[in-house]
Write a protein that holds these residues in place. Structure first.
Motif, PDB file in Angstrom:
ATOM      1  N   VAL A 134       0.826  -1.221   0.000  1.00  0.00           N
ATOM      2  CA  VAL A 134       0.000   0.000   0.000  1.00  0.00           C
ATOM      3  C   VAL A 134       0.863   1.275   0.000  1.00  0.00           C
TER       4      VAL A 134
ATOM      5  N   ILE B 220       2.055   1.771  -3.551  1.00  0.00           N
ATOM      6  CA  ILE B 220       1.028   2.333  -4.447  1.00  0.00           C
ATOM      7  C   ILE B 220       0.926   3.833  -4.201  1.00  0.00           C
ATOM      8  N   ASP B 221       0.961   4.223  -2.939  1.00  0.00           N
ATOM      9  CA  ASP B 221       0.908   5.646  -2.567  1.00  0.00           C
ATOM     10  C   ASP B 221       2.039   6.412  -3.260  1.00  0.00           C
TER      11      ASP B 221
ATOM     12  N   PRO C 160      -5.613   8.692  -5.965  1.00  0.00           N
ATOM     13  CA  PRO C 160      -6.247   7.382  -6.101  1.00  0.00           C
ATOM     14  C   PRO C 160      -7.593   7.472  -6.825  1.00  0.00           C
ATOM     15  N   LYS C 161      -8.347   8.542  -6.544  1.00  0.00           N
ATOM     16  CA  LYS C 161      -9.686   8.656  -7.127  1.00  0.00           C
ATOM     17  C   LYS C 161      -9.669   8.938  -8.621  1.00  0.00           C
TER      18      LYS C 161
ATOM     19  N   THR D 144      -6.437  -8.720  -2.208  1.00  0.00           N
ATOM     20  CA  THR D 144      -7.196  -7.941  -1.210  1.00  0.00           C
ATOM     21  C   THR D 144      -7.114  -6.446  -1.524  1.00  0.00           C
ATOM     22  N   VAL D 145      -5.914  -5.969  -1.801  1.00  0.00           N
ATOM     23  CA  VAL D 145      -5.740  -4.548  -2.088  1.00  0.00           C
ATOM     24  C   VAL D 145      -6.465  -4.183  -3.395  1.00  0.00           C
TER      25      VAL D 145
ATOM     26  N   LYS E 233      -9.057  -5.732  -4.850  1.00  0.00           N
ATOM     27  CA  LYS E 233     -10.510  -5.786  -4.638  1.00  0.00           C
ATOM     28  C   LYS E 233     -10.999  -4.533  -3.921  1.00  0.00           C
ATOM     29  N   THR E 234     -10.268  -4.177  -2.845  1.00  0.00           N
ATOM     30  CA  THR E 234     -10.700  -3.037  -2.038  1.00  0.00           C
ATOM     31  C   THR E 234     -10.623  -1.753  -2.858  1.00  0.00           C
ATOM     32  N   LEU E 235      -9.555  -1.615  -3.633  1.00  0.00           N
ATOM     33  CA  LEU E 235      -9.421  -0.437  -4.500  1.00  0.00           C
ATOM     34  C   LEU E 235     -10.586  -0.356  -5.489  1.00  0.00           C
TER      35      LEU E 235
ATOM     36  N   TRP F 252     -13.489  -1.814  -5.519  1.00  0.00           N
ATOM     37  CA  TRP F 252     -14.802  -1.650  -4.888  1.00  0.00           C
ATOM     38  C   TRP F 252     -15.005  -0.211  -4.404  1.00  0.00           C
ATOM     39  N   THR F 253     -14.038   0.313  -3.670  1.00  0.00           N
ATOM     40  CA  THR F 253     -14.249   1.623  -3.056  1.00  0.00           C
ATOM     41  C   THR F 253     -14.140   2.755  -4.082  1.00  0.00           C
ATOM     42  N   LEU F 254     -13.411   2.516  -5.176  1.00  0.00           N
ATOM     43  CA  LEU F 254     -13.307   3.533  -6.238  1.00  0.00           C
ATOM     44  C   LEU F 254     -14.423   3.387  -7.269  1.00  0.00           C
TER      45      LEU F 254
ATOM     46  N   HIS G 137     -16.701  -8.351  -5.473  1.00  0.00           N
ATOM     47  CA  HIS G 137     -16.898  -8.979  -4.163  1.00  0.00           C
ATOM     48  C   HIS G 137     -16.525 -10.464  -4.166  1.00  0.00           C
TER      49      HIS G 137
ATOM     50  N   PHE H  94     -14.494 -12.060  -6.165  1.00  0.00           N
ATOM     51  CA  PHE H  94     -13.187 -12.390  -6.744  1.00  0.00           C
ATOM     52  C   PHE H  94     -12.225 -12.988  -5.702  1.00  0.00           C
TER      53      PHE H  94
END
Ligand SMILES: [Zn+2]
Lengths: 231, 341
Positions: free
Chosen positions: A40, A43-44, A54-55, A77-78, A80-82, A84-86, A208, A210
């Motif tokens: 993470v 990526i930052d 990120p957006k 995990t990273v 999927k979360t990216l 989903w939340t984006l 979700h 994946f």
């Protein structure tokens, strides 16, 4: 179109950022100790260096395995979360295909391998035709002797690729003789910027649901199944 | 002042075999509390298999977080901080929650709050009762048996702990001896309700002033008792043996908690961890400490005793107020010590 590509399925850590297919940043490291700690923040850094928020990302591509169980889980995990939340699409590609894509201009059979310990590998087979990879079989988990033996019988010359190849070079050569070809070391490192190119127009994943491609049951599960079959 | 803004914390917990997410307001009000249990999957193995647990976590992590936000009627933009279990726990499981939390913190530019799993269990009590410091916490679960003195909010001092098995572990092992299916602890508790403590079993008091515990001797004594009775060709009465075992465990837990409260001038006991669901323990704590000594005993309801994320959000709210944040290189610490937060 801004694409973030992630691959942590082996000890190599890869993050790439592309804009309309052009590389903005490609980060590759064989010295990152722990993907869970470093992915993470990496990526930052990659985003900040390119002055991208990120957006602003339009899609995520992840190498889904097979490889290190923990490694692929962190990447997935990273990713999927990216996604989903984006609210952006998620795409995946086999980690073995990523490895094979380093030599897509070779003509013939390409065998990517990842060490799965105890003299076994995660592997698949590809045939390269005019710079395109055709996958010949599903990702599988097999002993290196058995796998090299199968390709010996094919009477074809095959190219072995992946950063773990050096561990198996002797046994492969012993079984296959000069039917085995090995790539120069620099081609064994996965190049993520290529993923977008080889991804083509594959379907996006259901975010979700994946999950990684492990190519192997958890040991306890395999034993449990065996016990059920012996009943 | 009336313009103090409400604090909304998203909690994420994946330390063992439960994938959980929750939203808590001001450390007190549960707006949502989603727990996806894997217990049915692990039953076939007779215990939690770490690799299988990690695989389940990845499978449901985003869906669980989404449900927690939806249930709370909030979007991630309304969240003030993201709290996640840092440890202790299974490392492969911890890092799923941690990496999801870090990703959310990065994308939405929110503070990342690392929470100790046991601090979470303790502050589950904040969701059901007011806490008066100094406070004593009795932590009893499958992995922990501890007496924790909390002189003020967020400060922990472990004054006693188990030297071998955790209480919950002893319950599970004894349940296996009595051929109860996994997870046996709750079934053993149920069985004990129907029996009388007729078997003589030891209680490990240890040194006179020690607040430590030991349950391995008791566990062996149960196994020996079963062995000896069976050798004599007699039948054991499982209900009575369960009741005898329960009596030995709860006696030492309650008595040491009482002594610790007296010695440190504490008037409120909070109970934390999965074994807090145990009926025998609850009754004895209420009888001895509340009715016997006039102490206040707080025990959360069952769904807040077992692993959940509302407790992580509750503890995370205190850390949020104290600005105890982590950077994006946060990692899971399987053997994390309980210190101040
Ligand atoms: Zn717990």
């Amino acid at each position: 179109m801004l694409t973030l590509v992630i691959d942590t399925s082996t000890s190599t850590s890869c993050v790439a950022l592309t804009k309309n297919g052009k590389i903005l940043t490609e980060y590759i490291s064989n010295t990152d100790k722990n993907h869970s700690e470093t992915l993470v923040p990496r990526i930052d850094t990659v985003l900040k260096n390119a002055n991208i928020k990120p957006k602003d990302l339009s899609r995520i591509i992840v190498a889904k395995g097979p490889g290190s169980y923990t490694g692929v889980r962190i990447g997935v995990t990273v990713a999927k979360t990216l996604a989903w939340t984006l609210k952006v699409p998620l795409y995946s590609i086999s980690s073995l295909e990523v490895i094979a894509s380093s030599v897509e201009h070779f003509h013939g059979i390409v065998i990517p391998i990842v060490d799965a310990r105890r003299n076994t590998v995660y592997t698949s087979a590809f045939e390269t035709v005019n710079g395109k990879l055709n996958q010949l079989n599903e990702e599988t988990h097999v002993s290196i002797e058995e796998w090299a033996g199968i390709w010996k019988k094919s009477n074809k010359r095959v190219l072995w690729i992946g950063s773990d190849v050096f561990k198996f070079k002797d046994v492969i050569t012993e079984i296959m003789g000069d039917q085995a070809i090995f790539a120069p070391e620099y081609l064994n490192v996965p190049r993520l910027s290529k993923i977008e190119y080889i991804l083509g127009n594959r379907d996006e994943e259901n975010i979700h649901a994946f999950v990684p491609e492990y190519a192997k049951l958890a040991e306890a599960e395999a034993k449990w199944l065996e016990a059920q079959n012996n009943k | 002042m009336n313009n103090k803004k409400d604090i909304h914390i998203l909690g994420i917990e994946t330390s063992c075999d439960e994938t959980a997410a929750a939203v808590v307001k001001n450390g007190k009000a549960i707006l949502s509390n989603i727990v996806m249990s894997q217990i049915d999957s692990h039953k076939r193995f007779g215990g939690v298999v770490p690799e299988v647990a990690s695989r389940h976590h990845v499978e449901v992590i985003t869906a669980v977080i989404e449900e927690a936000l939806e249930d709370a009627g909030l979007s991630i933009e309304d969240i003030d901080g993201i709290a996640v279990t840092e440890g202790p726990g299974l490392v492969g499981s911890l890092l799923i929650g941690i990496n999801a939390a870090k990703t959310l913190a990065l994308v939405h530019d929110k503070p990342l709050i690392p929470v100790h799993h046991i601090a979470g269990h303790i502050y589950a009590n904040n969701l059901v009762d007011d806490l008066n410091y100094p406070l004593l916490a009795l932590v009893v679960s499958g992995g922990h048996t501890e007496l924790v003195l909390i002189r003020e909010e967020g400060q922990f001092e472990v004054i006693g702990e188990t030297r071998d098995d955790a209480a919950g572990e002893a319950y599970d092992k004894v349940a296996r001896t009595l051929n109860l299916p996994y997870p046996g602890g709750p079934l053993l508790d149920k069985l004990a309700q129907e029996g009388k403590p007729n078997y003589k079993l030891p209680i490990a008091w240890l040194e006179q002033n020690s607040f430590d515990f030991s349950f391995s001797g008791l566990k062996s004594a149960v196994i020996n008792t079963v062995h000896n009775i069976t050798q004599r060709g007699e039948l054991i009465v499982p209900e009575d043996l369960a009741a005898s075992f329960q009596e030995s465990v709860t006696e030492v837990l309650v008595e040491k908690a009482k002594r610790a409260m007296q010695e440190h001038n504490v008037t409120q006991l909070v109970v934390a961890g999965g074994v807090a669901a145990n009926k025998g323990l609850r009754e004895k704590l209420k009888n001895v400490l509340e009715e016997g000594h006039g102490y206040k005993v707080t025990i959360p309801p069952l769904n807040l005793c077992t692993d959940n994320a509302a407790m992580i959000a509750a503890a995370g709210t205190i850390a949020f107020r104290n600005k105890k944040f982590a950077s994006l290189n946060l990692n899971g610490v399987p053997g994390l010590e309980l210190e101040s937060m």
